[in-house]
Design a protein around this motif. Structure first.
Motif, short mmCIF file in Angstrom:
data_model
loop_
_atom_site.label_atom_id
_atom_site.label_comp_id
_atom_site.label_asym_id
_atom_site.label_seq_id
_atom_site.Cartn_x
_atom_site.Cartn_y
_atom_site.Cartn_z
N GLN A 54 4.45 -2.27 -22.53
CA GLN A 54 3.96 -2.08 -21.73
C GLN A 54 2.53 -1.07 -21.80
O GLN A 54 2.55 -0.39 -22.93
CB GLN A 54 5.02 -0.99 -20.73
CG GLN A 54 6.12 -2.14 -20.06
CD GLN A 54 7.16 -1.11 -19.12
OE1 GLN A 54 6.79 0.01 -19.29
NE2 GLN A 54 7.72 -2.00 -18.23
N LYS A 83 -2.50 -6.92 -16.76
CA LYS A 83 -1.29 -6.22 -16.85
C LYS A 83 0.03 -7.13 -17.18
O LYS A 83 0.39 -7.06 -18.21
CB LYS A 83 -1.04 -5.13 -15.87
CG LYS A 83 0.42 -4.55 -16.30
CD LYS A 83 0.31 -3.23 -15.16
CE LYS A 83 1.67 -2.60 -15.34
NZ LYS A 83 3.02 -3.14 -15.32
N GLU A 108 3.04 4.40 -10.27
CA GLU A 108 4.38 3.77 -10.00
C GLU A 108 4.83 2.93 -11.30
O GLU A 108 6.06 2.89 -11.54
CB GLU A 108 4.31 2.65 -8.89
CG GLU A 108 4.23 3.38 -7.52
CD GLU A 108 4.00 2.33 -6.52
OE1 GLU A 108 3.76 1.25 -6.67
OE2 GLU A 108 4.32 2.55 -5.30
N ASN A 109 3.86 2.55 -12.25
CA ASN A 109 4.08 1.95 -13.44
C ASN A 109 3.90 2.98 -14.63
O ASN A 109 4.16 2.26 -15.83
CB ASN A 109 3.09 0.68 -13.63
CG ASN A 109 3.65 -0.32 -12.64
OD1 ASN A 109 4.38 -1.33 -13.00
ND2 ASN A 109 2.79 -0.39 -11.36
N ARG A 116 -4.13 -6.10 -12.31
CA ARG A 116 -2.54 -6.52 -12.07
C ARG A 116 -2.47 -7.82 -12.91
O ARG A 116 -1.34 -8.05 -13.69
CB ARG A 116 -2.26 -6.58 -10.53
CG ARG A 116 -2.42 -5.35 -9.93
CD ARG A 116 -2.01 -5.56 -8.57
NE ARG A 116 -0.55 -5.84 -8.45
CZ ARG A 116 -0.16 -6.18 -7.13
NH1 ARG A 116 -0.82 -5.86 -5.96
NH2 ARG A 116 1.25 -6.67 -7.22
#
Length: 454
Positions: free
Chosen positions: A102, A92, A125-126, A89
């Motif tokens: 992204q 990212k 979710e991403n 995370r």
């Protein structure tokens, strides 16, 4: 080549017997048939460890993230494998902010740190596509696997060249990745991974030999008129926050960030065996220990050395050579965590034997044995009085379908620090081990220790 050979026809049916005896794995392609055309279109990741020597920050693993387009690499250090999701995370957020793009796809192996439910839910979710290797096929994640191998080969070579202790492996990994990101690679043509990622050609004029001696300028605020203006340190890389070098002072055991440095790249620091032992002691017990022997302890070592024919050379106690050519005896430094314990170092033989005699009493195991002794009968009476006085139990009827749980007496002789009997303690406990979770109970309670017990 031979006579009378019949004409053989290629069989179309699968021969099970041949497969059982000779089946082999399908070959992996030597070159990938597809490569990313944009940054973060595909990210390779792998976790390396556990590394036997713990780093100075008590890290045992490192996780690498590699952009397939530019082949730039990012490294994070972990205490445990379970921290992989946390650092993904962080990675990212960092790269997506830098590139304004992204992450589209993440390729990893099937390790538990990458296949956890929270990791999968976060990627879903991403909108991050997951590519997992087939079971027992790490070569499908070959980019990350080969990078980790390259890093560790560089780390071993750098540390051996200048004799750097193994506890600095994390610093060596950081510097190796920094160099690799600014070195040419066959995959990215005519530019380094750093340029392919940022669009700027990097400079390498500040590169120095890892682990070499570096002389740092001491500022006027940290010295007097007659103090030295230079401090000898060890080069460990560059700072990530400042445009300066990252150095280590082996005397004070602290990290120094400075840009005013003069290097001796042909020289390495003489670490010595004593430094390695003290550093390893700190790492094993996660506690700061003093590496130098001072005061009374230093005098005791000299007295013990004189009695056993030992001499001190360069701060290390060694044994004088005799006709039998005895090996030198290693100096033992007591770890700091043992200072919290009372040992029998100062006891004589008589005191030690009395401790064994006093501590060797057999406590009764069954109630039938204890009731024959007036001492244990009194201990049991005190326990029952305490139970009634505190209202520990409330008599009630047994619910339907429930089973009774028996009780048991526990007898223990308590001793003082000098080994003498302090009291005889009897406790009435419930046989909780006869219960089964989900059948007899559904809640779990943690016992709390009293301060007197501690």
């Amino acid at each position: 080549m031979v006579f009378e050979l019949p004409r053989l026809i290629q069989p179309l049916k699968v021969c099970t017997e041949c497969l059982n005896g000779k089946q082999k794995r399908d070959p992996f392609p030597k070159k990938s048939s597809w490569r990313a055309e944009l940054p973060l279109e595909l990210v390779h990741s792998d976790l390396c460890g556990p590394i036997q020597s713990i780093s100075n920050n008590n890290k045992r693993y490192f996780i690498s993230f590699i952009d397939d387009y530019s082949r730039k690499m990012w490294i994070y250090f972990l205490h445990e494998k379970s921290e992989a999701f946390q650092f993904f995370r962080i990675f990212k957020a960092k790269v997506e902010r830098e590139a304004s793009i992204q992450i589209k796809c993440l390729r990893t192996d099937r390790g538990g740190e990458f296949t956890s439910s929270e990791f999968s839910i976060f990627c879903a979710e991403n909108g991050i596509q997951r590519q997992l290797t087939a079971p027992y096929s790490p070569k499908q994640n070959g980019v990350a696997e080969q990078k980790n191998r390259t890093i560790m080969n560089m780390v071993r070579s750098m540390m051996i060249t200048r004799g750097v202790p193994k506890c600095f492996w994390a610093e060596a990994v950081n510097w190796a990745v920094h160099v690799l990101n600014r070195s040419p690679t066959l995959t990215v043509q005519n530019m380094t991974p750093e340029e392919a990622w940022s669009g700027k050609r990097p400079s390498v004029g500040y590169f120095r030999v890892f682990g070499c001696v570096a002389h740092v300028h001491v500022g006027a605020t940290h010295r007097t008129k007659l103090d030295t203006r230079s401090l000898a340190c060890v080069f460990l890389g560059v700072s990530e926050e400042s445009k300066a070098y990252r150095l280590y002072d082996p005397i004070s055991k602290r990290i120094i960030i400075s840009r005013d440095v003069v290097f001796e790249e042909d020289c390495g620091w003489n670490w010595g065996e004593e430094f390695n032992n003290s550093i390893q002691s700190e790492l094993d017990w996660n506690h700061d220990t003093e590496s130098n022997v001072e005061g009374d302890d230093h005098e005791e070592i000299h007295e013990a050395a004189d009695e056993e024919g030992l001499v001190q050379q360069d701060g290390v106690v060694q044994q004088e050579e005799t006709s039998e050519h005895l090996l030198p005896r290693r100096q033992h430094i007591q770890p700091s965590w043992m200072r919290d314990y009372v040992t029998g170092e100062g006891l004589s033989d008589d005191d030690f034997e009395s401790h064994l005699v006093v501590g060797g009493e057999d406590d009764p195991v069954h109630y039938e044995e204890a009731e024959k002794s007036p001492i244990w009968k009194q201990a049991m009476k005190e326990e029952m009085d305490a139970i009634e006085r505190n209202g520990t139990w409330v008599l009630t009827n047994l619910p339907g379908g429930a089973k009774k749980i028996g009780v048991k007496w526990i007898f223990k002789t308590k001793h003082e620090e000098n080994g003498f009997v302090f009291k005889h303690k009897a406790r009435l406990v419930v046989r909780g081990y006869t219960q089964e979770y989900g059948v007899d109970y559904t809640e779990v309670f943690a016992p709390v220790a009293r301060m007197e017990t501690i």
